[in-house]
Design a protein around this motif. Structure first.
Motif, PDB file in Angstrom:
ATOM      1  N   LEU A 175     -55.539  72.780  95.075  1.00 49.19           N
ATOM      2  CA  LEU A 175     -55.708  73.648  95.913  1.00 49.19           C
ATOM      3  C   LEU A 175     -55.362  75.108  95.656  1.00 49.19           C
ATOM      4  O   LEU A 175     -55.914  75.891  95.831  1.00 49.19           O
ATOM      5  CB  LEU A 175     -55.421  73.420  97.308  1.00 49.19           C
ATOM      6  CG  LEU A 175     -56.092  72.254  98.020  1.00 49.19           C
ATOM      7  CD1 LEU A 175     -55.301  71.732  99.425  1.00 49.19           C
ATOM      8  CD2 LEU A 175     -57.792  72.410  97.968  1.00 49.19           C
ATOM      9  N   ASP A 177     -52.309  67.450  95.577  1.00 50.74           N
ATOM     10  CA  ASP A 177     -53.403  68.001  96.285  1.00 50.74           C
ATOM     11  C   ASP A 177     -53.209  69.635  96.259  1.00 50.74           C
ATOM     12  O   ASP A 177     -53.770  70.519  96.203  1.00 50.74           O
ATOM     13  CB  ASP A 177     -53.692  67.406  97.576  1.00 50.74           C
ATOM     14  CG  ASP A 177     -54.355  66.272  97.550  1.00 50.74           C
ATOM     15  OD1 ASP A 177     -54.935  65.721  96.308  1.00 50.74           O
ATOM     16  OD2 ASP A 177     -54.403  65.334  98.468  1.00 50.74           O
ATOM     17  N   GLU A 210     -63.629  74.730  99.546  1.00 52.39           N
ATOM     18  CA  GLU A 210     -64.440  73.731 100.063  1.00 52.39           C
ATOM     19  C   GLU A 210     -65.040  72.652  99.285  1.00 52.39           C
ATOM     20  O   GLU A 210     -65.253  71.569  99.574  1.00 52.39           O
ATOM     21  CB  GLU A 210     -65.210  74.519 100.746  1.00 52.39           C
ATOM     22  CG  GLU A 210     -65.193  75.051 102.107  1.00 52.39           C
ATOM     23  CD  GLU A 210     -64.456  74.160 103.029  1.00 52.39           C
ATOM     24  OE1 GLU A 210     -64.848  73.225 103.349  1.00 52.39           O
ATOM     25  OE2 GLU A 210     -63.324  74.598 103.686  1.00 52.39           O
ATOM     26  N   VAL A 262     -59.352  65.637  99.063  1.00 54.17           N
ATOM     27  CA  VAL A 262     -58.164  66.328  99.623  1.00 54.17           C
ATOM     28  C   VAL A 262     -58.201  66.253 101.100  1.00 54.17           C
ATOM     29  O   VAL A 262     -59.226  66.559 101.519  1.00 54.17           O
ATOM     30  CB  VAL A 262     -58.008  67.778  99.202  1.00 54.17           C
ATOM     31  CG1 VAL A 262     -56.902  68.493 100.105  1.00 54.17           C
ATOM     32  CG2 VAL A 262     -57.857  67.936  97.829  1.00 54.17           C
ATOM     33  N   PRO A 263     -57.215  65.722 101.981  1.00 52.31           N
ATOM     34  CA  PRO A 263     -57.365  65.596 103.465  1.00 52.31           C
ATOM     35  C   PRO A 263     -57.744  66.823 103.848  1.00 52.31           C
ATOM     36  O   PRO A 263     -57.352  68.025 103.231  1.00 52.31           O
ATOM     37  CB  PRO A 263     -56.143  65.193 103.933  1.00 52.31           C
ATOM     38  CG  PRO A 263     -55.452  64.612 102.531  1.00 52.31           C
ATOM     39  CD  PRO A 263     -55.849  65.149 101.571  1.00 52.31           C
ATOM     40  N   LYS A 264     -58.623  67.123 105.051  1.00 50.52           N
ATOM     41  CA  LYS A 264     -59.051  68.188 105.679  1.00 50.52           C
ATOM     42  C   LYS A 264     -58.105  69.253 105.984  1.00 50.52           C
ATOM     43  O   LYS A 264     -57.986  70.332 105.976  1.00 50.52           O
ATOM     44  CB  LYS A 264     -59.967  67.859 106.753  1.00 50.52           C
ATOM     45  CG  LYS A 264     -61.416  67.648 106.368  1.00 50.52           C
ATOM     46  CD  LYS A 264     -62.479  67.272 107.324  1.00 50.52           C
ATOM     47  CE  LYS A 264     -63.554  66.799 106.899  1.00 50.52           C
ATOM     48  NZ  LYS A 264     -64.857  66.922 108.115  1.00 50.52           N
ATOM     49  N   TYR A 265     -56.995  68.593 106.745  1.00 51.05           N
ATOM     50  CA  TYR A 265     -55.792  69.277 107.356  1.00 51.05           C
ATOM     51  C   TYR A 265     -55.141  70.071 106.422  1.00 51.05           C
ATOM     52  O   TYR A 265     -54.885  71.236 106.354  1.00 51.05           O
ATOM     53  CB  TYR A 265     -54.864  68.471 107.962  1.00 51.05           C
ATOM     54  CG  TYR A 265     -53.713  67.902 107.172  1.00 51.05           C
ATOM     55  CD1 TYR A 265     -52.418  68.482 106.789  1.00 51.05           C
ATOM     56  CD2 TYR A 265     -53.909  66.631 106.455  1.00 51.05           C
ATOM     57  CE1 TYR A 265     -51.553  67.766 105.805  1.00 51.05           C
ATOM     58  CE2 TYR A 265     -53.268  65.944 105.530  1.00 51.05           C
ATOM     59  CZ  TYR A 265     -51.847  66.523 105.316  1.00 51.05           C
ATOM     60  OH  TYR A 265     -50.928  65.955 104.814  1.00 51.05           O
ATOM     61  N   ASP A 277     -62.877  67.858  96.390  1.00 46.66           N
ATOM     62  CA  ASP A 277     -62.917  66.622  96.945  1.00 46.66           C
ATOM     63  C   ASP A 277     -61.506  65.751  96.881  1.00 46.66           C
ATOM     64  O   ASP A 277     -60.701  66.005  96.019  1.00 46.66           O
ATOM     65  CB  ASP A 277     -64.123  65.768  96.119  1.00 46.66           C
ATOM     66  CG  ASP A 277     -65.426  66.374  96.251  1.00 46.66           C
ATOM     67  OD1 ASP A 277     -65.913  67.009  97.238  1.00 46.66           O
ATOM     68  OD2 ASP A 277     -66.227  66.332  95.075  1.00 46.66           O
ATOM     69  N   ASP A 305     -49.407  64.448  98.124  1.00 44.33           N
ATOM     70  CA  ASP A 305     -49.588  65.768  98.609  1.00 44.33           C
ATOM     71  C   ASP A 305     -49.385  67.068  97.667  1.00 44.33           C
ATOM     72  O   ASP A 305     -49.935  67.939  97.762  1.00 44.33           O
ATOM     73  CB  ASP A 305     -48.633  66.147  99.901  1.00 44.33           C
ATOM     74  CG  ASP A 305     -49.044  65.359 101.212  1.00 44.33           C
ATOM     75  OD1 ASP A 305     -50.160  65.118 101.356  1.00 44.33           O
ATOM     76  OD2 ASP A 305     -48.168  65.006 102.140  1.00 44.33           O
ATOM     77  N   LYS A 311     -56.424  70.810 103.127  1.00 43.47           N
ATOM     78  CA  LYS A 311     -57.346  71.797 102.583  1.00 43.47           C
ATOM     79  C   LYS A 311     -57.527  73.010 103.625  1.00 43.47           C
ATOM     80  O   LYS A 311     -57.442  74.276 103.278  1.00 43.47           O
ATOM     81  CB  LYS A 311     -58.837  71.389 102.593  1.00 43.47           C
ATOM     82  CG  LYS A 311     -59.613  72.064 101.706  1.00 43.47           C
ATOM     83  CD  LYS A 311     -61.122  71.261 101.729  1.00 43.47           C
ATOM     84  CE  LYS A 311     -60.939  70.066 100.671  1.00 43.47           C
ATOM     85  NZ  LYS A 311     -62.541  69.734 100.645  1.00 43.47           N
ATOM     86  N   GLY A 312     -57.372  72.822 104.967  1.00 41.75           N
ATOM     87  CA  GLY A 312     -57.628  73.805 105.985  1.00 41.75           C
ATOM     88  C   GLY A 312     -56.298  74.929 105.951  1.00 41.75           C
ATOM     89  O   GLY A 312     -56.377  75.931 105.999  1.00 41.75           O
ATOM     90  N   LYS A 313     -55.183  74.100 105.860  1.00 39.91           N
ATOM     91  CA  LYS A 313     -54.054  74.712 105.917  1.00 39.91           C
ATOM     92  C   LYS A 313     -53.733  75.840 104.681  1.00 39.91           C
ATOM     93  O   LYS A 313     -53.370  76.814 104.833  1.00 39.91           O
ATOM     94  CB  LYS A 313     -52.800  73.822 105.877  1.00 39.91           C
ATOM     95  CG  LYS A 313     -51.428  74.489 106.077  1.00 39.91           C
ATOM     96  CD  LYS A 313     -51.078  75.398 107.228  1.00 39.91           C
ATOM     97  CE  LYS A 313     -49.808  76.087 107.152  1.00 39.91           C
ATOM     98  NZ  LYS A 313     -49.557  77.206 107.809  1.00 39.91           N
TER      99      LYS A 313
END
Length: 138
Positions: free
Chosen positions: A109, A105, A118, A123-126, A121, A102, A128-130
């Motif tokens: 980010l 990642d 976006e 990285v968990p979607k949650y 690559d 984490d 990346k979204g947060k």
């Protein structure tokens, strides 16, 4: 910075506990499943490095929790957080503690331009979204 400074002093503070036989500490360390920590296996002997790894991994876990509670970041705030994450990463490197996924990642980010998030690559979607949501201008 305080956490990082104190973390670098941990090996010296832990040394007295491991210079003599310490049965309660050895017993406690044998109860830890070290394979849950990156770069470690369960065959680690009860020693200062194992204890230090547990402390550092817990510190990184807590840092991630705090970061993920940040509602939004300005440009300067993002740069400061990048510096903070880089600093803790350097401290962990100096202590020879593997970084949590984490933390790695989050660093990737935060250092990626917002329009390129976006395309990051692996990285968990949650996560990346947060990070994208907190960096998005209001």
């Amino acid at each position: 910075a305080v956490v990082s400074t104190q973390s670098t002093g941990l090996p010296q503070q832990l040394e007295p506990f491991f210079t003599e036989e310490n049965t309660p500490l050895d017993t406690a360390l044998k109860q830890v499943h070290f394979s849950q920590f990156p770069g470690m296996t369960d065959d680690v002997e009860g020693d200062a490095f194992a204890w230090l790894t547990c402390i550092c991994q817990s510190t990184m876990f807590s840092l991630v929790e705090v970061i993920l509670r940040i509602p939004s970041l300005t440009g300067p705030g993002c740069k400061q957080l990048c510096s903070d994450v880089s600093y803790i990463s350097n401290v962990m490197g100096a202590l020879e503690i593997p970084l949590s996924r984490d933390i790695t990642d989050i660093s990737r980010l935060l250092n990626t331009p917002i329009e390129g998030l976006e395309g990051v690559d692996g990285v968990p979607k949650y996560l990346k979204g947060k990070i994208a949501a907190m960096r998005r201008p209001n």
